[in-house]
Design a protein around this motif. Sequence first.
Motif, mmCIF file in Angstrom:
data_model
loop_
_atom_site.group_PDB
_atom_site.id
_atom_site.type_symbol
_atom_site.label_atom_id
_atom_site.label_comp_id
_atom_site.label_asym_id
_atom_site.label_seq_id
_atom_site.Cartn_x
_atom_site.Cartn_y
_atom_site.Cartn_z
ATOM 1 N N GLU A 1 0.873 -1.181 0.000
ATOM 2 C CA GLU A 1 0.000 0.000 0.000
ATOM 3 C C GLU A 1 0.901 1.220 0.000
ATOM 4 O O GLU A 1 1.492 1.560 1.026
ATOM 5 C CB GLU A 1 -0.938 -0.026 1.216
ATOM 6 N N GLY A 2 1.046 1.822 -1.182
ATOM 7 C CA GLY A 2 1.969 2.949 -1.333
ATOM 8 C C GLY A 2 3.393 2.453 -1.201
ATOM 9 O O GLY A 2 3.825 1.553 -1.910
ATOM 10 N N LYS A 3 4.143 2.995 -0.235
ATOM 11 C CA LYS A 3 5.522 2.566 0.009
ATOM 12 C C LYS A 3 5.606 1.588 1.176
ATOM 13 O O LYS A 3 6.694 1.220 1.602
ATOM 14 C CB LYS A 3 6.410 3.780 0.286
ATOM 15 N N ASP A 4 4.445 1.207 1.695
ATOM 16 C CA ASP A 4 4.420 0.340 2.866
ATOM 17 C C ASP A 4 3.860 -1.030 2.537
ATOM 18 O O ASP A 4 3.137 -1.217 1.565
ATOM 19 C CB ASP A 4 3.580 0.970 3.983
ATOM 20 N N MET A 5 4.165 -1.960 3.410
ATOM 21 C CA MET A 5 3.666 -3.317 3.325
ATOM 22 C C MET A 5 2.746 -3.507 4.532
ATOM 23 O O MET A 5 3.129 -3.204 5.659
ATOM 24 C CB MET A 5 4.868 -4.269 3.392
ATOM 25 N N VAL A 6 1.538 -3.985 4.270
ATOM 26 C CA VAL A 6 0.560 -4.233 5.320
ATOM 27 C C VAL A 6 0.158 -5.696 5.211
ATOM 28 O O VAL A 6 -0.028 -6.213 4.108
ATOM 29 C CB VAL A 6 -0.670 -3.310 5.147
ATOM 30 N N PHE A 7 0.019 -6.372 6.353
ATOM 31 C CA PHE A 7 -0.351 -7.785 6.337
ATOM 32 C C PHE A 7 -1.845 -7.943 6.592
ATOM 33 O O PHE A 7 -2.429 -7.223 7.402
ATOM 34 C CB PHE A 7 0.452 -8.557 7.384
ATOM 35 N N TYR A 8 -2.444 -8.905 5.868
ATOM 36 C CA TYR A 8 -3.859 -9.233 6.015
ATOM 37 C C TYR A 8 -3.995 -10.732 6.224
ATOM 38 O O TYR A 8 -3.319 -11.524 5.566
ATOM 39 C CB TYR A 8 -4.646 -8.830 4.764
ATOM 40 N N PHE A 9 -4.892 -11.107 7.141
ATOM 41 C CA PHE A 9 -5.168 -12.524 7.352
ATOM 42 C C PHE A 9 -5.875 -13.087 6.130
ATOM 43 O O PHE A 9 -6.713 -12.413 5.526
ATOM 44 C CB PHE A 9 -6.059 -12.735 8.583
ATOM 45 N N ILE A 10 -5.515 -14.309 5.778
ATOM 46 C CA ILE A 10 -6.238 -15.017 4.718
ATOM 47 C C ILE A 10 -6.625 -16.396 5.236
ATOM 48 O O ILE A 10 -5.946 -16.965 6.087
ATOM 49 C CB ILE A 10 -5.421 -15.141 3.403
ATOM 50 N N GLU A 11 -7.726 -16.891 4.715
ATOM 51 C CA GLU A 11 -8.187 -18.239 5.061
ATOM 52 C C GLU A 11 -8.267 -19.114 3.825
ATOM 53 O O GLU A 11 -8.588 -20.288 3.915
ATOM 54 C CB GLU A 11 -9.538 -18.150 5.762
ATOM 55 N N SER A 12 -7.986 -18.500 2.654
ATOM 56 C CA SER A 12 -8.035 -19.221 1.386
ATOM 57 C C SER A 12 -7.208 -18.446 0.363
ATOM 58 O O SER A 12 -7.127 -17.214 0.421
ATOM 59 C CB SER A 12 -9.493 -19.310 0.915
ATOM 60 N N PHE A 13 -6.626 -19.180 -0.576
ATOM 61 C CA PHE A 13 -5.875 -18.517 -1.646
ATOM 62 C C PHE A 13 -6.817 -17.820 -2.628
ATOM 63 O O PHE A 13 -6.373 -17.012 -3.439
ATOM 64 C CB PHE A 13 -4.961 -19.513 -2.359
ATOM 65 N N GLU A 14 -8.111 -18.131 -2.551
ATOM 66 C CA GLU A 14 -9.111 -17.457 -3.387
ATOM 67 C C GLU A 14 -9.209 -15.970 -3.038
ATOM 68 O O GLU A 14 -9.737 -15.181 -3.818
ATOM 69 C CB GLU A 14 -10.486 -18.111 -3.209
ATOM 70 N N GLU A 15 -8.721 -15.584 -1.861
ATOM 71 C CA GLU A 15 -8.770 -14.185 -1.420
ATOM 72 C C GLU A 15 -7.672 -13.336 -2.050
ATOM 73 O O GLU A 15 -7.619 -12.137 -1.821
ATOM 74 C CB GLU A 15 -8.656 -14.121 0.107
ATOM 75 N N LEU A 16 -6.804 -13.953 -2.846
ATOM 76 C CA LEU A 16 -5.670 -13.244 -3.433
ATOM 77 C C LEU A 16 -5.968 -12.797 -4.857
ATOM 78 O O LEU A 16 -6.732 -13.443 -5.572
ATOM 79 C CB LEU A 16 -4.428 -14.135 -3.434
ATOM 80 N N GLU A 17 -5.333 -11.706 -5.242
ATOM 81 C CA GLU A 17 -5.387 -11.210 -6.623
ATOM 82 C C GLU A 17 -4.022 -10.658 -6.980
ATOM 83 O O GLU A 17 -3.209 -10.370 -6.099
ATOM 84 C CB GLU A 17 -6.466 -10.128 -6.766
ATOM 85 N N LYS A 18 -3.774 -10.518 -8.262
ATOM 86 C CA LYS A 18 -2.482 -9.972 -8.706
ATOM 87 C C LYS A 18 -2.386 -8.528 -8.236
ATOM 88 O O LYS A 18 -3.281 -7.722 -8.444
ATOM 89 C CB LYS A 18 -2.355 -10.045 -10.222
ATOM 90 N N GLY A 19 -1.277 -8.228 -7.563
ATOM 91 C CA GLY A 19 -1.085 -6.890 -7.015
ATOM 92 C C GLY A 19 0.212 -6.277 -7.480
ATOM 93 O O GLY A 19 0.676 -6.518 -8.596
ATOM 94 N N CYS A 20 0.829 -5.553 -6.587
ATOM 95 C CA CYS A 20 2.059 -4.826 -6.866
ATOM 96 C C CYS A 20 3.143 -5.786 -7.366
ATOM 97 O O CYS A 20 3.314 -6.877 -6.823
ATOM 98 C CB CYS A 20 2.509 -4.124 -5.584
ATOM 99 N N TYR A 21 3.851 -5.401 -8.413
ATOM 100 C CA TYR A 21 4.935 -6.188 -9.002
ATOM 101 C C TYR A 21 4.463 -7.537 -9.538
ATOM 102 O O TYR A 21 5.253 -8.449 -9.718
ATOM 103 C CB TYR A 21 6.078 -6.400 -7.994
ATOM 104 N N GLY A 22 3.152 -7.701 -9.746
ATOM 105 C CA GLY A 22 2.620 -8.949 -10.265
ATOM 106 C C GLY A 22 2.525 -10.060 -9.230
ATOM 107 O O GLY A 22 2.259 -11.205 -9.556
ATOM 108 N N ILE A 23 2.739 -9.720 -7.965
ATOM 109 C CA ILE A 23 2.708 -10.704 -6.874
ATOM 110 C C ILE A 23 1.284 -10.809 -6.338
ATOM 111 O O ILE A 23 0.590 -9.802 -6.180
ATOM 112 C CB ILE A 23 3.680 -10.283 -5.747
#
Length: 185
Positions: free
Chosen positions: A78-100
């Motif tokens: 998020e901007g220049k920072d990294m923020v952690f979010y809990f996940i319970e499934s890989f379905e909650e992920l999407e392509k983000g910064c740097y393609g990760i």
Amino acid sequence: METKKHIRQEIFARRKAAPEEQIRRDSRKIFELVRALPEYRQARRVYAYVDCRHEVMTREFIEAVWRDGKQAAVPKVEGKDMVFYFIESFEELEKGCYGIQEPATGRRAEEEKALMIMPGVAFDRERHRVGYGGGFYDRYLSQHKQHPTAAVAFEFQLMEKVPAEPTDIVPEILVTEKQVYRQGG
């Protein structure tokens, strides 16, 4: 001593050349060692990265975290920072910064003592780390100092010596498929 740029080029070439089955097999070995660490066994929450481009693979590890009854959180830029979010499934992920892959939404993870699993490009046996150059982990960990930290890497990512700067965060533990390197020995 080699420059960080040259080190990154060399290690990226080694990672690219490594066969997929070796990456998978050695990743499993690394995370078997991580799961045996007292820091892992005592943790209720684990912060891990989502792998890409022949990094130590984390998906099976994150699934093991869930099976072990622990919560898993992964980073989102998020901007220049990294923020952690809990996940319970890989379905909650999407392509983000740097393609990760990163969480699309979710509950922010703010556990200051969660075990932090760190990636890196290259390391030496004193656990000095060359990252990807964005400084995300160094900035995050300089503000969240209570996390026990364990970096994971393949043996082929180890170098005799890597350049270290005063702002670099040195992980307490470095785990490869062959050995656990700890602070003070």
